[in-house]
Design an enzyme around this catalytic site. Structure first.
Site, short mmCIF file in Angstrom:
data_model
loop_
_atom_site.label_atom_id
_atom_site.label_comp_id
_atom_site.label_asym_id
_atom_site.label_seq_id
_atom_site.Cartn_x
_atom_site.Cartn_y
_atom_site.Cartn_z
N LYS A 1 -17.51 13.96 26.46
CA LYS A 1 -18.20 15.21 26.11
C LYS A 1 -19.26 14.94 25.02
CE LYS A 1 -15.78 17.04 29.25
NZ LYS A 1 -14.71 18.01 29.32
C1 LIG Z 1 -13.66 18.51 30.24
C2 LIG Z 1 -13.60 19.91 30.70
C3 LIG Z 1 -12.45 20.70 30.55
C4 LIG Z 1 -11.15 20.14 30.05
O1 LIG Z 1 -11.21 19.53 28.81
P1 LIG Z 1 -10.13 18.36 28.45
O2 LIG Z 1 -10.39 18.15 26.99
O3 LIG Z 1 -10.45 17.18 29.28
O4 LIG Z 1 -8.77 18.91 28.71
C5 LIG Z 1 -12.51 22.01 30.95
N1 LIG Z 1 -13.62 22.55 31.48
C6 LIG Z 1 -14.74 21.83 31.66
C7 LIG Z 1 -15.95 22.49 32.24
C8 LIG Z 1 -14.76 20.48 31.29
O5 LIG Z 1 -15.88 19.76 31.50
#
Ligand SMILES: *Cc1c(COP(=O)(O)O)cnc(C)c1O
Length: 372
Positions: A179
């Site tokens: 992210k």
């Molecule tokens: C990565 C992501 C999640 C989940 O986040 P995690 O930290 O991996 O549990 C939820 N929604 C979207 C759109 C994502 O890209």
């Protein structure tokens, strides 16, 4: 393999984590409070940290009071966690189709999906571009539904100068390594509604509250659990990394913007390719660079890019195509725009430490495959 996304860790990040490890608090200490205060400055609303983006969504739906018999309207063009958090609380998930251009949920499709049982409208800021929260709010007003933004892609994005975090009633973040910045695993929920912030804090701490007791006269040790919760606490060791990373968020955003502009320029006019665009009033954190591969060639291009050592990705499989939704009776064809988008989408590598040279290799390889 060149990854499609990855973390950027510098010496200051390492130092911050080491300092936390040597402190009195490995979890639930001052670095969590500090990180939440740092997040609030970026998000424009109070933030409650949790263990990841998936648990952030679960906590947000729980704070919204989502329960059996409720409906939650959301987009199929997302990671499954956007929908599963609501489903695990017993809600029925209603998928509203996306806009072809932004791949964000279409407010008109949301309007058509609302019923008296709609409890939450959950949008996703696909690729970092904020959903149209002003229109969603207008559409949802009469239903009394809360607006949730899954901002796993968009921390640091602005819409007409307003930060993501202040646009929806509840906004969730993920700090997974791919992210925009990372704590390893980690996440948070921002809310502009103080009563929801209070519920979020209780939910991520096993439901424990330390004020407004039903039985106030027991003693100084007393705490109460008025509603069920889970242990979704983010440790201080990871919060330390979060605060250190947040200091670099502006630089991450600028590098992602540069790299996206370079893709725009280097891929302009390549036949068989459609490039992403954005609304002029948004200033997004460019989380993904999602191109559309036309003429039915996405699978071939994906395979050949991977064979060339370039870690492209597909974001996302329409959520209701997963067997867990198929088994509940959801059928292909429900959201044609999302399915058409899925059929063509390919995310090119994009992360703060991607070099110009590596990006040039991505472009040359892609151009070579498409024959231009
Ligand atoms: C990565 C992501 C999640 C989940 O986040 P995690 O930290 O991996 O549990 C939820 N929604 C979207 C759109 C994502 O890209």
């Amino acid at each position: 393999m060149l990854p499609y996304g990855r973390q950027s860790i510098d010496a200051a990040d390492v130092e911050a984590v080491v300092a936390a490890l040597g402190s009195d608090w490995l979890t639930t200490g001052p670095r969590v409070a500090g990180f939440e205060a740092d997040l609030e400055k970026v998000a424009g609303a109070p933030c409650v940290t949790v263990t990841n983006g998936t648990t952030a969504l679960h906590a947000a739906y729980a704070a919204a009071g989502v329960t059996r018999g409720d409906e939650v309207v959301t987009t199929p063009m997302t990671f499954v966690a956007t929908a599963s958090g609501a489903a695990m609380l017993g809600a029925k998930v209603i998928f509203a189709d996306i806009e072809d251009e932004s791949a964000n949920i279409d407010p008109a499709a949301v309007e058509a999906a609302l019923t008296e049982r709609t409890r939450v409208i959950a949008a996703v800021d696909y690729a970092g571009v904020p959903a149209d929260y002003d229109r969603l709010r207008k559409v949802g007003e009469s239903s009394g539904a809360l607006i949730l933004g899954d901002a796993a892609h968009s921390i640091g994005s602005l819409d007409r100068g307003r930060p993501v975090g202040s646009l929806a009633d509840l906004t969730t973040f993920s700090f997974f390594p791919t992210k925009n910045f990372t704590t390893g695993e980690g996440g948070a929920v921002a809310s502009i509604r103080p009563e929801l912030v209070t519920r979020l804090r209780a939910f991520r701490t096993v439901g424990v509250v330390r004020e407004d007791f039903r039985n106030p006269d027991e003693g100084a040790w007393w705490y109460e659990v008025p509603e069920f919760g889970l242990n979704y606490r983010l440790p201080d060791v990871l919060a330390a990394l979060g605060s250190a990373q947040l200091r670099r968020l502006g630089a991450f955003k600028e590098r992602r913007r540069q790299l996206s502009a370079r893709y725009d320029e280097l891929l302009a006019g390549v036949p068989g390719l459609r490039l992403p665009t954005q609304r002029p009033e948004v200033d997004p954190m460019r989380h993904l660079y999602p191109v559309r591969v036309l003429d039915g060639r996405r699978r071939e291009v994906f395979d050949r890019m991977r064979e060339a050592g370039i870690g492209v990705q597909v974001n996302y499989i329409p959520v209701y195509w997963h067997p867990v939704f198929e088994d509940l009776g959801y059928r292909r064809g429900m959201c044609p725009n999302a399915e058409a988008f899925y059929a063509e989408e390919l995310s090119l590598p994009l992360f703060a430490d991607l070099s110009d040279d590596d990006q040039d290799r991505v472009v040359e390889t892609l151009r070579g495959i498409l024959g231009s």
